[in-house]
Enzyme design. Structure first.
Site: not given
Ligand code: TRP
Ligand code: ZN
Length: 894
Positions: A134, A274-278, A311, A314, A333
């Site tokens: 993302e 912070g983190a990513m919701e893959n 996450e 999401h 978001e």
């Molecule tokens: N979607 C992620 C969240 O809100 C945000 C995020 C994580 C992100 N890593 C990123 C956005 C890198 C842009 C680029 O939890």
């Molecule tokens: Zn988010």
């Protein structure tokens, strides 16, 4: 990126994709500096595209795929290798000219994860492979339709050296594992849920994991795993508990269940956000997973709980229902932040959670709204989408959702969410469609409310009160105005839900008969709802009349902070002190204190004789708060915390930071002096040591005593340094140890260095603890701070390639140390611009994340303005910039 000619993307230019990818196969052959990625895309023309083929010309068309920094090795169309003359290739796109309306395109790229310092796409962190796609990182892996409205089923195979990378993960379910002969092994993953490329993830490494299970409401048994480097294995339990609590909560509150056989989390040390919701494979910055009593503070624990929940949530609001285009980012978001806020407030004190969230909004989002980057929660244009993961999209976005929740009440809100999920599950959609779903369950006309999505800036509401003894009527006039922001002038009025109540002279709530314009709160059963009514402010100016009042009432407005606005309300010291003790709304009791403190600090700054009187009122109120044995200690701590410098800045048209800082410190010192004995006894009182670490009362107790310590630290060193050092030495947890160290950083004592040395030695290389050591020093109130910070950049533990480390020092200083950053000679600004320039070459997203303090020059004194603009210009002139930094700096200079 050609910064002379950056391309802005416009929201209204959206077009559906001409092509769809129904299925994608990805094969990764992992090597640290040359990874081969083979993809096979099953494509067909999009029947819903504007230029969709009619029967006549359906035979063939052009296909354009995005790709950046990947070396193209080969392209095949339906099994036939294409000659270079059959496609066009530039820095960002691959175009194949004649493509049949349904076909298979196979592409091989070669990428270099070790050279990837931007931490976007496929990169290595502590030797392990991981991805961040993302918003537009997938195109750094292979050529693709890298846009969120193209949803595909992914089949992924990962091949890697087995000894170095025993764990190979991707989204969905693991379907096979095979050992190859050359010491390598291969794992295949299948994700049955169609998803956009930004939710793709891959992890390969030498990781250990903790496992647990969760049984969903409908009886499905889900395997839960948290993967970390082996030495961190003992620090994952709290994250696992948080995950299970979040899964349960989403079932109970929204009826939403998890939908795969396994849910995996991986923690990595190098991560931009912070983190990513893959899907099925969340990747986290390790600071939001790892926590134990010796390394994490209470607020770190709360951060883990909130981000794990965010996450996870999401999975429905973001993944199953995703965004049509990136302008719709707040769709996922804002909604997901609202959901994680509600989750956290259900876990423990709802009042404290609300106060913390509003503090953040006022200090940081309001600043964004009044600066050069002000944008609506649904922006209209961007150069680099990474720049729009903002407090506005996230936190103000959550406030907009919260207002709809307030308008509808909890039950209706749930119906609206059900409709939203029912209508849009499995698809990519828009903010408008979300409001349509809400509109479908309510009679309240949301047409005007929708303006919140397109209006930038913080609305300001001016309050006028008139009481007429002869008619026993009380008139409340509310006028709204939203300041101009770049590109937006003379804005139309918004629909602002104002939750309010009236109190009589004894502090009793006056029963309010909802009149024409006021109505019963939909949630009138709830605590905040009692004796509160809801006013719909829709006009530029509107008068609400309340009948049959024997005396002028005390008004409590914007209870629970029912809208993200600034209130201009001339209230006397008496009224504010009265509301501090009598308002039935706990948020507004706190807020009355903040307003009184703001008055006091600003009067002190202006050398206004009024300050004396405000001080007396606030001092007496503090006395009552400190001695009140019945109050939640965490709420008391919030009441004894002064508004931050950033929040105060928002109250001023022009700000001299040195003057404001002196006034702020002086007020803190005077209040602290007045209550010194009581504050000291809060420090020395027997701690609630027998309570479990995360018990709300125990945490509240720590928050209260550490607030007391931070107040005492405004007194001369000899009054508190010994106390702080003793607390440091006896601290049984990181919360108290960190607070004592942070306080001592302000001093000039020998204890300061003793404690800093001890802290670093105890940290024993634990990265997250070392980050705290930098952060505490970055925030110190010391006249030598700029030199101190520069000196720290030369420390052997400082590391600009690690985002957490970099931010703890640089952002810690630039964002949390106003007197230091705004040093009169401009060296604070110079320090930050040097960092931005150096960092932009390695990690544009991280560099861009540091720019905002330099954009806020409009309200500064003339000298400071010049110094700041000079640094912006210096960044601009420093050579080719990334699109990220270019966009922010050029907009800041305008
Ligand atoms: N979607 C992620 C969240 O809100 C945000 C995020 C994580 C992100 N890593 C990123 C956005 C890198 C842009 C680029 O939890
Ligand atoms: Zn988010």
């Amino acid at each position: 990126m050609d910064t002379q000619n950056p391309i802005a993307v416009q929201r209204l230019d959206y077009q559906p994709s001409s092509w769809l990818i129904d299925h994608v196969r990805l094969d990764f052959d992992l090597h640290p500096s040359a990874t081969l990625v083979s993809s096979e895309l099953t494509l067909r023309r999009n029947p819903d595209a504007p230029n969709a083929p009619d029967a006549a010309d359906a035979s063939s068309a052009e296909l354009t795929l995005q790709g950046v920094d990947c070396e193209l090795r080969s392209v095949q169309l339906d099994g036939r290798k294409l000659d270079e003359s059959e496609y066009r290739l530039d820095e960002r796109e691959l175009t194949i000219e004649q493509v049949p309306s349904s076909c298979v395109v196979s592409i091989v790229t070669c990428i270099d994860p070790d050279a990837n310092t931007a931490l976007e796409g496929l990169y290595r962190s502590s030797g392990n492979f991981c991805t961040q796609c993302e918003a537009e990182g997938f195109r750094k892996i292979t050529y693709y339709l890298d846009r969120p409205d193209v949803l595909s089923v992914f089949d992924v195979s990962i091949t890697a050296d087995e000894a170095s990378y025993p764990v190979l993960l991707s989204n969905g379910n693991r379907v096979s594992h095979e050992r190859l002969d050359n010491g390598r092994h291969r794992v295949r993953w299948h994700d049955p849920h169609p998803k956009p490329s930004y939710l793709f993830a891959l992890v390969a490494g030498d990781l250990a994991c903790i496992e647990d299970h969760f049984t969903t409401a409908s009886g499905r048994r889900v395997l839960l795993q948290i993967h970390v480097e082996r030495h961190n294995l003992a620090r994952c339990d709290f994250a696992m508990e948080s995950l299970k609590a979040a899964m349960r909560w989403d079932e109970e509150v929204y009826g939403l269940e998890y939908d795969l056989d396994c849910f995996m989390i991986v923690a990595v040390d190098d991560f931009n956000m912070g983190a990513m919701e893959n899907k099925g494979l969340n990747i986290f910055n390790s600071r939001y997973i790892l926590a134990d009593p010796q390394s994490a503070t209470d607020s770190d624990y709360m951060g883990v709980e909130a981000v794990v929940a965010h996450e996870y949530f999401h999975n429905w609001t973001g993944n199953r229902i995703t965004c049509r285009d990136w302008f719709q980012l707040s769709l996922k978001e804002g909604l997901t932040v609202f959901r994680d806020q509600c989750f956290s407030s259900d876990q423990r004190s709802a009042t404290v959670k609300r106060i913390e969230d509003v503090r953040l909004l006022r200090a940081r989002q309001f600043a964004e709204d009044s600066g050069p980057m002000a944008h609506p929660i649904r922006p209209d244009s961007y150069i680099e989408i990474n720049n729009f993961y903002t407090l506005t999209v996230y936190e103000k976005g959550a406030e907009v959702i919260r207002m709809m929740h307030t308008l509808l009440g909890a039950d209706r809100w749930r119906q609206a969410m059900d409709v939203y999920v029912e209508r849009h599950d499995g698809s990519a959609t828009t903010c408008d469609a979300f409001v349509d779903a809400v509109q479908s369950v309510t009679d309240i006309d949301l047409t005007q409310f929708r303006r919140w999505y397109s209006t930038a800036g913080t609305p300001e509401i001016t309050v006028r009160e008139d009481y007429d003894a002869s008619t026993r009527r009380y008139h409340l006039t509310l006028s709204q105005h939203c300041p101009d922001t770049p590109g937006q002038q003379d804005k139309a009025p918004l629909h602002v839900p104002i939750v309010m109540g009236l109190l009589d002279g004894e502090g009793r709530a006056l029963p309010l008969t909802p009149g024409q314009q006021a109505e019963q709160l939909p949630d009138s059963g709830s605590a905040t709802g009692q004796h509160s009514v809801l006013l719909h402010l829709r006009e530029a100016s509107q008068t609400f009349t309340f009948e049959d009042l024997a005396e002028p009432p005390h008004v409590s407005l914007l209870r629970g902070f029912s809208a993200p606005v600034k209130l201009h309300h001339e209230s006397s010291n008496e009224t504010l002190a009265f509301l501090m003790s009598h308002d039935s709304d706990s948020f507004n009791r706190w807020d009355a204190g903040q307003r009184l403190a703001t008055r006091l600090i600003l009067a002190t700054m202006n050398e206004d004789p009024e300050a004396e009187a405000s001080l007396d009122f606030l001092g007496q109120a503090w006395e009552r708060i400190i001695t009140d044995e019945t109050q939640d200690p965490a709420v008391k701590a919030e009441a004894l915390s002064l508004p931050s410098m950033d929040t105060l800045e928002g109250e001023l048209q022009r700000v001299d930071h040195q003057l404001l800082f002196r006034a702020h410190s002086k007020v803190a010192a005077v209040l602290s002096e007045r209550h010194a004995d009581a504050l000291e006894s809060l420090l020395t009182e027997k701690q609630s040591g027998d309570l479990p670490l995360l018990d709300a009362l125990a945490m509240g107790g720590r928050k209260l005593s550490n607030t007391a310590l931070s107040l005492l630290s405004y007194l001369p060193d000899e009054r508190w340094v010994a106390l702080a050092e003793a607390r440091y030495e006896h601290a049984g947890n990181m919360t108290d140890r960190m607070a004592a160290m942070a306080a001592l950083c302000h001093s000039n004592s020998d204890a300061r260095q003793r404690v800093l040395d001890d802290f670093l030695a105890r940290a024993a290389g634990h990265r997250l603890v070392v980050d705290k050591w930098f952060a505490a020093q970055a925030m110190a109130r010391r006249s030598t701070i700029v030199d101190d910070v520069i000196q720290l950049t030369r420390h052997s533990d400082f590391d600009t390639s690690n985002p957490n480390r970099l931010r703890s020092l640089v952002a810690g200083f630039a964002m949390n140390n106003p007197p230091g950053f705004h040093a009169a000679d401009g060296r604070g600004y110079r320090f930050l611009s040097d960092q931005v320039i150096a960092l932009d070459k390695r990690n544009p997203q991280l560099a861009a994340g540091l720019v905002s303090p330099l954009g806020r020059w409009k309200r500064l004194t003339t000298d400071a303005q010049q110094l700041m603009r000079h640094e912006l210009q210096r960044i601009m002139d420093s050579g080719p910039l990334s699109a990220d930094v270019y966009e922010l700096v050029s907009k800041s200079l305008r």
